[in-house]
Design an enzyme around this catalytic site. Structure first.
Site, short mmCIF file in Angstrom:
data_model
loop_
_atom_site.label_atom_id
_atom_site.label_comp_id
_atom_site.label_asym_id
_atom_site.label_seq_id
_atom_site.Cartn_x
_atom_site.Cartn_y
_atom_site.Cartn_z
N HIS A 1 -3.92 -2.67 4.83
CA HIS A 1 -3.69 -1.21 4.89
C HIS A 1 -2.96 -0.80 6.16
O HIS A 1 -3.07 -1.47 7.19
CB HIS A 1 -4.99 -0.42 4.69
CG HIS A 1 -5.94 -0.43 5.84
ND1 HIS A 1 -7.31 -0.44 5.68
CD2 HIS A 1 -5.77 -0.42 7.20
CE1 HIS A 1 -7.91 -0.42 6.86
NE2 HIS A 1 -6.99 -0.41 7.80
N GLU B 1 -4.81 2.36 1.41
CA GLU B 1 -5.45 1.13 0.97
C GLU B 1 -4.60 0.44 -0.11
O GLU B 1 -3.69 1.06 -0.68
CB GLU B 1 -6.84 1.46 0.40
CG GLU B 1 -7.81 2.06 1.43
CD GLU B 1 -8.42 1.03 2.39
OE1 GLU B 1 -7.75 0.05 2.76
OE2 GLU B 1 -9.59 1.23 2.77
#
Ligand code: F6R
Length: 250
Positions: A138, A143
């Site tokens: 990330h 994410e």
């Protein structure tokens, strides 16, 4: 995206701090995108040290941080707002109007994110974006799986990210489940990006990044499509890179 290696995290921090202070001296109204986390601590310490020895005018600088935990007030000791004041803003003497982070304790997260995107645009976009990388690839709190054109948004943190950040909390149950993060879109629109990767525990993700095609499964790989992105690694983080991937700086 080019890879550069430094003998130690301290050599890296010295070089990067010098680059940032040179940018501010050249462009006093620079708009900087900033990160938090362990990786940044030597970088901010070195900016303060070099700026004390040879001060630059930071009074017209603007900063926008990548992220903030949802639900934490700015003065909460685990908030990124608190971290930034502790590690950089206070030492540089930046005024409140110069620094920006998403407000963790906002009433309406979606509105807060839209306002953050608008504020970055109103400032003229980011001149320079500083990034660290999570063990899952990330950047910010974008994410794995985040589309590269996603703007600032509210995100549910993955189990791995919450586990990685649990060291900073006395009680793991206190780690917020969600965060507000600058999007891949704003990061990719920054004029210049430096991703910092230090420590042996980041060697695997650094090697994966080096060989990956741009792919949302590894968010940092988006930087391969950026026209002016560099990756700075210390020797420990670079230990799994194939020969010839990176240039040695110091
Ligand atoms: C922090 C941020 C994160 C961190 C990353 C690495 O503002 O955006 O992407 O850069 O999680 O964290 P450390 O440096 O603590 O390993």
């Amino acid at each position: 995206m080019k890879f550069y290696t430094f003998a130690t995290a301290q050599h890296l921090a010295q070089h990067l701090a010098q680059e940032l202070l040179t940018l501010i001296a050249r462009k006093p109204k620079a708009v900087l995108g900033l990160a938090t986390g362990s990786t940044m601590e030597p970088v901010y310490a070195e900016i303060l040290r070099q700026n004390l020895a040879n001060p630059v005018n930071v009074q017209q600088l603007s900063t926008f941080n990548l992220d903030e935990y949802l639900g934490l007030a700015p003065e909460h000791p685990h908030s990124y707002n608190y971290y930034m004041h502790q590690h950089l803003f206070h030492g540089l003497g930046l005024a409140k109007h110069q620094v920006h982070l998403p407000q963790g304790n906002c009433a309406d997260p979606d509105l807060e994110c839209a306002n953050y995107t608008a504020a970055i645009a109103a400032a003229g976009g980011l001149d320079f974006q500083l990034l660290g990388i999570g063990g899952n690839g990330h950047i910010g709190f974008n994410e794995p799986g985040t589309a590269f054109d996603t703007p600032t948004h509210c995100v549910e943190l993955t189990a791995q990210t919450r586990e990685d950040n649990s060291r900073l909390f006395d009680n793991p149950a206190e780690i917020p489940s969600h965060a507000l993060t600058m999007g891949m879109a704003e990061i990719m629109q920054a004029k210049e990006v430096v991703l910092v990767i230090t420590g042996a525990h980041k060697a695997d993700i650094a090697a994966a990044l080096a060989t990956s095609q741009p792919c949302p499964a590894l968010p940092a790989s988006a930087l391969k499509q950026h026209p002016n992105a560099r990756v700075y690694l210390d020797a420990a983080a670079a230990s799994q890179l194939q020969a010839g991937t990176a240039s040695a700086v110091a």
